[in-house]
Each structure stands twice: as structure tokens, then as C-alpha cells.
Design a protein around this motif. Sequence first.
Motif, PDB file in Angstrom:
ATOM      1  N   ALA A 179       0.828  -1.212   0.000  1.00 34.22           N
ATOM      2  CA  ALA A 179       0.000   0.000   0.000  1.00 34.22           C
ATOM      3  C   ALA A 179       0.859   1.258   0.000  1.00 34.22           C
ATOM      4  CB  ALA A 179      -0.929  -0.004   1.210  1.00 34.22           C
ATOM      5  N   ALA A 180       1.921   1.260   0.801  1.00 34.17           N
ATOM      6  CA  ALA A 180       2.813   2.419   0.837  1.00 34.17           C
ATOM      7  C   ALA A 180       3.484   2.636  -0.516  1.00 34.17           C
ATOM      8  CB  ALA A 180       3.859   2.242   1.934  1.00 34.17           C
ATOM      9  N   ASN A 181       3.863   1.555  -1.166  1.00 34.29           N
ATOM     10  CA  ASN A 181       4.479   1.652  -2.494  1.00 34.29           C
ATOM     11  C   ASN A 181       3.498   2.187  -3.528  1.00 34.29           C
ATOM     12  OD1 ASN A 181       7.368   0.358  -3.248  1.00 34.29           O
ATOM     13  ND2 ASN A 181       6.625  -0.512  -1.342  1.00 34.29           N
ATOM     14  N   ILE A 182       2.261   1.704  -3.483  1.00 35.82           N
ATOM     15  CA  ILE A 182       1.257   2.183  -4.435  1.00 35.82           C
ATOM     16  C   ILE A 182       1.003   3.671  -4.239  1.00 35.82           C
ATOM     17  CG2 ILE A 182      -1.188   2.054  -5.067  1.00 35.82           C
ATOM     18  CD1 ILE A 182      -1.036  -0.963  -4.606  1.00 35.82           C
ATOM     19  N   GLN A 183       0.917   4.098  -2.989  1.00 32.53           N
ATOM     20  CA  GLN A 183       0.713   5.517  -2.710  1.00 32.53           C
ATOM     21  C   GLN A 183       1.879   6.350  -3.233  1.00 32.53           C
ATOM     22  OE1 GLN A 183      -1.834   7.191  -1.615  1.00 32.53           O
ATOM     23  NE2 GLN A 183      -0.814   9.181  -1.448  1.00 32.53           N
ATOM     24  N   HIS A 238      -8.313  -2.349   1.856  1.00 33.60           N
ATOM     25  CA  HIS A 238      -8.814  -1.576   2.988  1.00 33.60           C
ATOM     26  C   HIS A 238      -8.991  -2.489   4.202  1.00 33.60           C
ATOM     27  CE1 HIS A 238     -11.011   1.259   5.345  1.00 33.60           C
ATOM     28  NE2 HIS A 238     -12.206   0.742   5.129  1.00 33.60           N
ATOM     29  N   LYS A 239      -9.576  -3.655   3.980  1.00 35.57           N
ATOM     30  CA  LYS A 239      -9.721  -4.641   5.049  1.00 35.57           C
ATOM     31  C   LYS A 239      -8.362  -5.046   5.593  1.00 35.57           C
ATOM     32  CE  LYS A 239      -9.649  -8.755   3.938  1.00 35.57           C
ATOM     33  NZ  LYS A 239      -8.673  -9.875   3.790  1.00 35.57           N
ATOM     34  N   LEU A 260      -1.283   6.504   7.977  1.00 34.40           N
ATOM     35  CA  LEU A 260      -1.691   7.509   7.000  1.00 34.40           C
ATOM     36  C   LEU A 260      -2.190   6.848   5.719  1.00 34.40           C
ATOM     37  CD1 LEU A 260      -1.976  10.356   5.924  1.00 34.40           C
ATOM     38  CD2 LEU A 260       0.477  10.333   5.363  1.00 34.40           C
ATOM     39  N   VAL A 261      -1.441   5.867   5.226  1.00 40.71           N
ATOM     40  CA  VAL A 261      -1.851   5.184   4.001  1.00 40.71           C
ATOM     41  C   VAL A 261      -3.170   4.448   4.220  1.00 40.71           C
ATOM     42  CG1 VAL A 261      -1.223   3.429   2.301  1.00 40.71           C
ATOM     43  CG2 VAL A 261       0.515   4.994   3.156  1.00 40.71           C
ATOM     44  N   ALA A 262      -3.361   3.873   5.405  1.00 42.60           N
ATOM     45  CA  ALA A 262      -4.627   3.204   5.713  1.00 42.60           C
ATOM     46  C   ALA A 262      -5.785   4.182   5.592  1.00 42.60           C
ATOM     47  CB  ALA A 262      -4.569   2.598   7.109  1.00 42.60           C
ATOM     48  N   GLN A 263      -5.585   5.421   6.055  1.00 41.03           N
ATOM     49  CA  GLN A 263      -6.634   6.432   5.946  1.00 41.03           C
ATOM     50  C   GLN A 263      -6.897   6.793   4.489  1.00 41.03           C
ATOM     51  OE1 GLN A 263      -6.096   9.864   8.456  1.00 41.03           O
ATOM     52  NE2 GLN A 263      -5.385   8.649  10.186  1.00 41.03           N
ATOM     53  N   LEU A 264      -5.851   6.877   3.691  1.00 41.08           N
ATOM     54  CA  LEU A 264      -6.013   7.211   2.270  1.00 41.08           C
ATOM     55  C   LEU A 264      -6.738   6.093   1.524  1.00 41.08           C
ATOM     56  CD1 LEU A 264      -2.478   8.761   1.686  1.00 41.08           C
ATOM     57  CD2 LEU A 264      -4.656  10.000   1.759  1.00 41.08           C
ATOM     58  N   VAL A 265      -6.389   4.854   1.840  1.00 45.75           N
ATOM     59  CA  VAL A 265      -7.096   3.717   1.237  1.00 45.75           C
ATOM     60  C   VAL A 265      -8.564   3.766   1.646  1.00 45.75           C
ATOM     61  CG1 VAL A 265      -7.301   1.209   1.188  1.00 45.75           C
ATOM     62  CG2 VAL A 265      -5.044   2.262   1.088  1.00 45.75           C
ATOM     63  N   GLY A 266      -8.814   3.998   2.936  1.00 46.07           N
ATOM     64  CA  GLY A 266     -10.184   4.081   3.423  1.00 46.07           C
ATOM     65  C   GLY A 266     -10.964   5.198   2.767  1.00 46.07           C
ATOM     66  N   ALA A 267     -10.322   6.330   2.549  1.00 41.86           N
ATOM     67  CA  ALA A 267     -10.988   7.471   1.909  1.00 41.86           C
ATOM     68  C   ALA A 267     -11.341   7.148   0.456  1.00 41.86           C
ATOM     69  CB  ALA A 267     -10.092   8.702   1.968  1.00 41.86           C
ATOM     70  N   LEU A 281      -5.826   3.569  -5.988  1.00 43.23           N
ATOM     71  CA  LEU A 281      -5.481   4.580  -4.988  1.00 43.23           C
ATOM     72  C   LEU A 281      -4.987   5.851  -5.686  1.00 43.23           C
ATOM     73  CD1 LEU A 281      -5.219   5.111  -1.941  1.00 43.23           C
ATOM     74  CD2 LEU A 281      -2.966   4.037  -2.002  1.00 43.23           C
ATOM     75  N   PHE A 282      -4.475   5.680  -6.900  1.00 42.19           N
ATOM     76  CA  PHE A 282      -4.040   6.799  -7.742  1.00 42.19           C
ATOM     77  C   PHE A 282      -5.152   7.825  -7.930  1.00 42.19           C
ATOM     78  CE2 PHE A 282      -3.895   8.732 -11.951  1.00 42.19           C
ATOM     79  CZ  PHE A 282      -2.607   9.229 -12.019  1.00 42.19           C
ATOM     80  N   THR A 283      -6.406   7.367  -8.006  1.00 41.54           N
ATOM     81  CA  THR A 283      -7.506   8.295  -8.307  1.00 41.54           C
ATOM     82  C   THR A 283      -7.659   9.360  -7.226  1.00 41.54           C
ATOM     83  OG1 THR A 283      -9.181   6.873  -7.247  1.00 41.54           O
ATOM     84  CG2 THR A 283      -8.748   6.524  -9.604  1.00 41.54           C
ATOM     85  N   LEU A 284      -7.405   8.994  -5.978  1.00 38.83           N
ATOM     86  CA  LEU A 284      -7.510   9.981  -4.892  1.00 38.83           C
ATOM     87  C   LEU A 284      -6.376  10.991  -4.992  1.00 38.83           C
ATOM     88  CD1 LEU A 284      -8.957  10.934  -2.338  1.00 38.83           C
ATOM     89  CD2 LEU A 284      -7.462   9.415  -1.018  1.00 38.83           C
ATOM     90  N   VAL A 285      -5.180  10.519  -5.281  1.00 42.39           N
ATOM     91  CA  VAL A 285      -4.041  11.435  -5.431  1.00 42.39           C
ATOM     92  C   VAL A 285      -4.308  12.410  -6.566  1.00 42.39           C
ATOM     93  CG1 VAL A 285      -1.571  11.598  -5.931  1.00 42.39           C
ATOM     94  CG2 VAL A 285      -2.432   9.683  -4.571  1.00 42.39           C
ATOM     95  N   GLU A 286      -4.821  11.903  -7.679  1.00 45.23           N
ATOM     96  CA  GLU A 286      -5.100  12.753  -8.830  1.00 45.23           C
ATOM     97  C   GLU A 286      -6.177  13.781  -8.496  1.00 45.23           C
ATOM     98  OE1 GLU A 286      -5.453  11.960 -13.550  1.00 45.23           O
ATOM     99  OE2 GLU A 286      -6.848  10.824 -12.292  1.00 45.23           O
TER     100      GLU A 286
END
Length: 298
Positions: A179-183, A238-239, A260-267, A281-286
Motif C-alpha cells: 500500500a505504501a508503495n502504491i501511494q 482496505h480490510k 496515513l496510508v490506511a486512511q487514504l485507502v479508506g478514503a 489509490l491513484f484516483t484519490l491522489v489525482e
Amino acid sequence: MTTISVIGLGIMGLPMAKNLVAAGHEVTGYNRSRGKVDAFVEAGGSGADSVRDAVREAEVILTMLPDSPDVEAVVGGEDGVFANAPEGALWIDASTIRPDVAVQLADRAREAGLRPLDAPVSGGEAGAVSGALSIMVGGEKADVDAAREVFEGVGKTIVHVGPSGSGQTVKAANQLIVAANIQALSEAVVFLEAYGVDTTAALEVLGGGLAGSKVLDQKGQKMLDRDFQPGFRLQLHHKDMGIVTAAAREAAVSIPLGALVAQLVGATVARGDGGLDHSGLFTLVETLSTASGDDLQA
């Protein structure tokens, strides 16, 4: 040839079951939706109408299910694995579940006369299809050795990491790293695009250096193409991040980046994107970057 029952014929379970058939094993598959069972039968396997029917003659039972409650439901009860599998059968749980639940279920399995292994996998749908999964196994060494041929039918990296529950603990760490790598990759791609860089060339050179990773290799082009067809759904990651953060809290381990990444995945899941591949997860960053850019222009 080993008689194997595979319970859960989803994105991961179906190709794993097919690979076990290709390896020469006699495999019976069960899934709640009959269509997946029919697809497996077309691939050369056998189908069952219930967990009871699937496991009653199996030497090995492999479960690949979404979450802890799903595994508990399948193994428990009068129609479940524990009540119907032959004594001495190996039970391999390839699902990703809570480590404490894995330990509890292993104890119950032994009481039922079974030999339990928690053996979550990494490699996503591509690894499941190619039979190149990485498998982290918790349980008794003798049982791991007995299951080796089955593991080799679905994976390439098979490591015994400790007693029952250890496989799930290692998988939790795996999901934290992924997850950290994907973020980080998502942020890098948005950053590169903002400066008009040739992103394909950029990812090629980044992949050849210290920034290179399997995440970059497998997810970079998906981000460039905005192709988020699920290989591993964000809602499942997320789970998994919930498992990581809960286990870290229990052990009094600080994981600030992981939290932090857990929160971003959850969001990302909360905004309706849980069905996307976890590279989504890219879509949230974009979206956040676009919003920031609009604010600056305003």
C-alpha cells in the motif's frame, strides 16, 4: 496425485484451482455462486454443491476467501470443513485474515483432527494465473513439508515463517509495504505528469534504479492508462490495512506511514472506488492534486 478441495473460486481461487488441476491433482471446487463452479468444471476440475460435498474425501482443503468471518463461516457448523473433512487432512487457508483468528481456527482445526496451515499469498491475479505466487506459511514444519507439492502447484516462493498465525502476520506486513508503495508511485506519476515528462520513459528508468519495485512494474502502466480493472480490489486492501493497524496497536508498534496510508485507502473506498484495483489509490491522489491546482488558479 493428491485429492484437493478448493473453497472459494474468486479472482485468486479459480486460477489457483486450475493450476492444481494442471499439476495433475484431482481437484473439486466449491463457490457460493454456481457460475464460478461451472467455469472450473469447464477447465477440467470437478464441482461440488456444498462445502460438505467438496471436502468429505479430500486429503487437502484449500480455502481462499475474502475475510475472517467468511473463513469462520465455511469451516464451522455441521456443514463446514471441520465437521466433514477426513481426519488427518491438511487445511490450508490461503485467505488474508486476522492473525489472532488464524491462531484460534488452527486450534479448533487440530481439535477436529485436521492439520492447519495459514498460507496467505502475494502476487495478485497475475501471480495466481501464472502459478508464481509468493506464499508465507504458518504452522507445523511437518505439515508444511507435507503440503509442499500443493504449494508448488500455485507458487514459486514458498517460505515457512513460523507457527500458526505467522503467515498472516507476514502477510499483514506485505500489505503495509504494498500500500505504501502504491501511494508513493501514485504521487510520483501525478508529479511527473504535472511537469509534462515522458512518463513511460520515466517509469522505465526509475524501474532500473533503486526506486524499482514489483509494484512499479505491475502497476505503473495501469496508472498511466487509468486502467483500474481489479486484480486485487481496493476494498480488500482496505480490510487488510485494518488488520495491519489493529495488530500494530495490539503490539504497541508505531506505524505512522502505515496509519496515513490506511486512511487514504479508506478514503478512496469511501468515495465509491472500492471495486477498483488497489492501484486505483491513484484516483484519490489525482483528485486531490486537481483540487489543489484549482485552488491555486483561483
